[in-house]
Design a protein around this motif. Structure first.
Motif, short mmCIF file in Angstrom:
data_model
loop_
_atom_site.label_atom_id
_atom_site.label_comp_id
_atom_site.label_asym_id
_atom_site.label_seq_id
_atom_site.Cartn_x
_atom_site.Cartn_y
_atom_site.Cartn_z
N UNK A 6 -88.14 -22.14 -16.92
CA UNK A 6 -87.03 -21.74 -16.69
C UNK A 6 -86.42 -22.08 -18.64
N UNK A 7 -86.57 -21.36 -19.02
CA UNK A 7 -85.58 -21.36 -20.76
C UNK A 7 -84.98 -20.83 -20.63
N UNK A 8 -84.23 -20.23 -19.48
CA UNK A 8 -82.55 -19.66 -19.18
C UNK A 8 -81.76 -19.12 -20.47
N UNK A 45 -96.99 -25.62 -25.96
CA UNK A 45 -96.06 -25.88 -25.01
C UNK A 45 -94.86 -26.65 -25.33
N UNK A 46 -94.23 -26.25 -26.74
CA UNK A 46 -92.88 -26.39 -27.27
C UNK A 46 -92.25 -25.88 -28.75
N UNK A 47 -90.98 -25.04 -28.29
CA UNK A 47 -90.42 -24.60 -29.49
C UNK A 47 -89.65 -25.67 -29.76
N UNK A 48 -89.76 -26.56 -30.89
CA UNK A 48 -88.12 -26.75 -31.36
C UNK A 48 -87.29 -26.45 -32.46
N UNK A 49 -86.75 -26.48 -32.69
CA UNK A 49 -85.92 -26.48 -33.77
C UNK A 49 -84.59 -26.95 -34.37
N UNK A 73 -85.12 -27.74 -28.31
CA UNK A 73 -86.47 -28.00 -27.41
C UNK A 73 -86.52 -27.21 -26.74
N UNK A 74 -87.64 -25.72 -27.04
CA UNK A 74 -88.23 -25.31 -25.52
C UNK A 74 -89.00 -25.54 -24.44
N UNK A 75 -88.95 -26.51 -23.43
CA UNK A 75 -90.63 -27.04 -23.11
C UNK A 75 -91.27 -25.53 -22.46
N UNK A 76 -92.77 -25.60 -22.79
CA UNK A 76 -92.72 -24.62 -22.11
C UNK A 76 -94.08 -25.10 -21.46
N UNK A 77 -94.44 -25.68 -20.73
CA UNK A 77 -95.45 -26.42 -20.01
C UNK A 77 -95.06 -27.40 -18.90
N UNK A 78 -93.65 -28.59 -19.15
CA UNK A 78 -93.53 -29.40 -18.69
C UNK A 78 -92.31 -28.78 -18.31
N UNK A 136 -82.24 -25.67 -17.69
CA UNK A 136 -83.46 -25.14 -17.37
C UNK A 136 -84.63 -26.33 -17.80
N UNK A 137 -85.38 -25.24 -19.28
CA UNK A 137 -86.48 -26.08 -19.05
C UNK A 137 -85.47 -26.21 -20.90
N UNK A 138 -84.72 -26.27 -21.67
CA UNK A 138 -84.36 -25.94 -22.57
C UNK A 138 -83.10 -27.32 -22.92
#
Length: 180
Positions: A6-8, A45-49, A73-78, A136-138
């Motif tokens: 859930x990257x909202x 798994x994650x995008x970080x900026x 951080x966009x957490x894409x698997x956890x 969400x997962x952000x």
């Protein structure tokens, strides 16, 4: 992967600095940082900026008066919810000078973490404000810090004032990270 992330509505930025709005902080720090530092990482798994901005009260300042850093951080698997709550709600366990306040109105969960170790004269010590948000997962943090010794003429602004600026700038930065 048990759940879809859930990257909202947030999107990763190769240059997070281009989306950071720090106009509320600019009431104190009028000089623009023309060379902010940024980096990013993209992985399944994650995008970080990350973005780091030097803040100056005037062009005569030879060094930064304060520092601003922003990370998303966009957490894409956890789902980061449990760890986020543990780290930010209990921040004061690790650093005794920090105060932690849970905030509403920012994503699913947010914490304002502040520190003020300045002495009565304001010539020594430091002040810091961190706003951590999970939507969400952000996960997101905007961190401001200043050392009294780096201020050339006066002492850094009060933590309460910076907290208001960081809340305003976080709100607009998060909007920027969703819109494009």
């Amino acid at each position: 992967m048990a759940d879809d992330p859930d990257l909202a509505g947030y999107r990763a930025k190769a240059n997070l600095c281009s989306a950071v709005d720090y106009s509320a902080l600019r009431t104190e720090y009028t000089e623009e940082d023309n060379l902010p530092t940024h980096n990013s990482l993209k992985h399944k798994a994650i995008d970080q900026s990350y973005c780091s901005i030097s803040l100056k009260t005037s062009s005569s300042s030879s060094y930064a008066d304060a520092y601003l850093s922003v990370q998303m951080d966009l957490h894409k698997s956890t789902d980061p919810a449990a760890e986020f709550t543990a780290v930010w709600s209990e921040y004061g366990q690790r650093y005794e000078d920090y105060e932690v306040e849970e905030l509403s109105g920012f994503g699913d969960e947010a914490y304002l973490v502040t520190e003020d170790t300045t002495s009565g004269t304001g010539t020594s010590g430091s002040r810091a404000v961190i706003l951590a948000v999970r939507d969400g997962w952000m996960t997101y943090q905007m961190s401001w810090s200043a050392y009294s010794s780096s201020y050339e003429t006066n002492s850094p602004p009060e933590v309460s004032e910076v907290s208001r600026w960081v809340k305003t700038d976080t709100r607009s930065t998060l909007e920027n990270l969703r819109s494009d």
